[in-house]
Design a protein around this motif. Structure first.
Motif, short mmCIF file in Angstrom:
data_model
loop_
_atom_site.label_atom_id
_atom_site.label_comp_id
_atom_site.label_asym_id
_atom_site.label_seq_id
_atom_site.Cartn_x
_atom_site.Cartn_y
_atom_site.Cartn_z
N UNK A 1 71.43 -0.36 55.28
CA UNK A 1 71.86 0.45 54.14
C UNK A 1 70.66 0.95 53.34
N UNK A 2 69.67 0.09 53.15
CA UNK A 2 68.47 0.49 52.43
C UNK A 2 67.70 1.57 53.19
N UNK B 1 65.94 7.19 54.00
CA UNK B 1 65.87 8.42 54.80
C UNK B 1 66.55 9.58 54.09
N UNK B 2 67.65 9.30 53.39
CA UNK B 2 68.34 10.35 52.63
C UNK B 2 67.43 10.88 51.53
N UNK B 3 66.76 10.00 50.83
CA UNK B 3 65.88 10.42 49.75
C UNK B 3 64.68 11.20 50.30
N UNK B 4 64.18 10.80 51.45
CA UNK B 4 63.06 11.54 52.05
C UNK B 4 63.48 12.96 52.41
N UNK B 5 64.70 13.13 52.90
CA UNK B 5 65.22 14.46 53.19
C UNK B 5 65.31 15.28 51.90
N UNK C 1 63.67 6.18 46.00
CA UNK C 1 63.34 7.60 45.82
C UNK C 1 61.85 7.78 45.51
N UNK C 2 61.30 6.85 44.73
CA UNK C 2 59.86 6.91 44.44
C UNK C 2 59.07 6.73 45.74
N UNK C 3 59.50 5.81 46.59
CA UNK C 3 58.84 5.62 47.88
C UNK C 3 58.88 6.89 48.71
N UNK C 4 60.01 7.58 48.67
CA UNK C 4 60.16 8.82 49.44
C UNK C 4 59.14 9.86 49.04
N UNK C 5 58.66 9.79 47.79
CA UNK C 5 57.66 10.75 47.31
C UNK C 5 56.24 10.29 47.61
N UNK C 6 56.10 9.03 48.05
CA UNK C 6 54.76 8.48 48.30
C UNK C 6 54.53 8.30 49.79
N UNK C 7 53.77 7.26 50.16
CA UNK C 7 53.34 7.12 51.56
C UNK C 7 54.08 6.05 52.34
N UNK C 8 54.94 5.28 51.66
CA UNK C 8 55.66 4.26 52.39
C UNK C 8 56.47 3.38 51.48
N UNK C 9 57.23 2.47 52.11
CA UNK C 9 58.12 1.56 51.39
C UNK C 9 57.88 0.14 51.88
N UNK C 10 57.91 -0.82 50.96
CA UNK C 10 57.76 -2.23 51.29
C UNK C 10 59.04 -2.97 50.95
N UNK C 11 59.70 -3.47 51.97
CA UNK C 11 60.96 -4.21 51.85
C UNK C 11 60.66 -5.60 51.28
N UNK C 12 61.48 -6.05 50.33
CA UNK C 12 61.24 -7.33 49.70
C UNK C 12 61.98 -8.49 50.32
N UNK C 13 62.69 -8.25 51.44
CA UNK C 13 63.50 -9.33 52.02
C UNK C 13 64.78 -9.50 51.22
N UNK D 1 63.66 14.86 49.13
CA UNK D 1 62.34 15.11 48.54
C UNK D 1 61.47 16.01 49.42
N UNK D 2 61.96 16.37 50.60
CA UNK D 2 61.21 17.24 51.50
C UNK D 2 60.04 16.57 52.19
N UNK D 3 60.11 15.22 52.35
CA UNK D 3 59.00 14.48 52.95
C UNK D 3 59.37 13.84 54.29
N UNK D 4 60.52 14.20 54.82
CA UNK D 4 61.01 13.53 56.03
C UNK D 4 60.09 13.73 57.23
N UNK D 5 59.34 14.82 57.24
CA UNK D 5 58.47 15.12 58.39
C UNK D 5 57.03 14.65 58.18
#
Length: 290
Positions: free
Chosen positions: A208-209, A214-218, A189-201, A220-224
């Motif tokens: 699922x992640x 994508x759900x959190x970006x929707x 959710x924090x990533x959804x509010x920022x500029x990107x996400x880094x997967x840790x493997x 948070x209103x940042x999906x676009x």
């Protein structure tokens, strides 16, 4: 698709030639790992190994992440450096803002500031920072870094930090991307509010992640908005696999060519490392991005 070369916990003298080789081979970026110290005793578990084992970290050389980024930026011209990830809540955010702004200014905006919370309570003890409320502390750190790197006057009054109206100079000529590492819902959710996400493997299901992200970006209103998704996946090692990742919305593939969780020193020669990164560039990068 962008490709990022990952190498860490190796001979410090290797980093400059590896960065130069990755740039020459056509990689877009390089990850920079962060670790402060190794405690003698700890009950904490590492989140990205199947059994939580952390012993692989003992005795491994880590150059301080922002110091290494500045050094590598000085000997390259196009390669971007993505911190993967900076343990942000244990650091003074105003100092991180100054360091990040300086690196971005010196390198022509080639810094991706990946940040996360440290899984080690000992890191917080070492830096005299409370382990409790580290998520809320991190949110304040991010807001402060975003504000102080604009080049405008900025003030902040929060639960943990109080900053009078202040300006930092030089400022980067473009915003520094804030990329969030971590697999927990709070991190996504924090990533959804920022500029990107880094997967840790690790062993968690990537699909699922990504669905949660994508759900959190929707929500948070940042999906676009422009958004970076940096992923470690076996699909990243084949042309067809990279195309599958691209279809899922992945923007950056992170690839490394040895298992980093081995106990003991890295004995792989520099020549082998360069040969491996060049071979991947020839057989995958050049085919995906002709």
């Amino acid at each position: 698709m962008r490709f990022t070369f990952a190498e860490a916990m190796t001979d410090p003298s290797y980093y400059i030639p590896l960065a130069q080789a990755a740039e020459a081979a056509g990689y877009n970026g390089m990850t920079i790992a962060d670790s402060l110290a190794y405690p003698y005793e700890s009950d904490a578990k590492y989140p990205y190994t199947p059994d939580g084992n952390r012993e692989f970290l003992e005795g491994k050389p880590f150059i301080e992440a922002l110091t290494l980024t500045a050094a590598l930026g000085a000997v390259t011209s196009t390669l971007r450096f993505n911190i993967f990830v900076l343990k942000l809540p244990i650091r003074p955010p105003a100092l991180v803002a100054k360091q990040a702004s300086s690196i971005a200014a010196l390198t022509g905006n080639r810094l991706g500031l990946g940040v996360g919370t440290s899984p080690w309570p000992e890191d917080y003890e070492l830096m005299n920072v409370p382990f409790a409320k580290r998520g809320k502390r991190m949110d304040e750190c991010i807001e402060i870094i975003q504000g102080l790197t604009t080049g405008d006057y900025f003030e902040f009054h929060g639960e943990f930090y109080d900053i009078p109206k202040t300006k930092m100079c030089p400022a980067p000529t473009a915003p520094i991307p804030i990329l969030i590492g971590g697999h927990a819902d709070a991190a996504l959710r924090r990533a959804a509010r920022c500029d990107g996400w880094m997967h840790g493997g690790g062993t968690e299901d990537l699909d699922e992640l990504l669905a949660k992200l994508n759900k959190f970006r929707e929500e948070e209103g940042t999906a676009d908005k422009p958004f970076e998704v940096h992923v470690i996946s076996l699909d990243g090692f084949t042309v067809d696999g990279v195309k599958r990742l691209e279809d899922k919305g992945v923007t950056d593939v992170i690839v490394g060519f040895r298992i980093p969780y081995m106990i003991g020193n890295d004995t792989e020669p520099l020549e082998t490392k360069i040969r491996n990164l060049e071979s991947f560039a020839e057989h995958v990068v050049s085919k995906v991005n002709p």
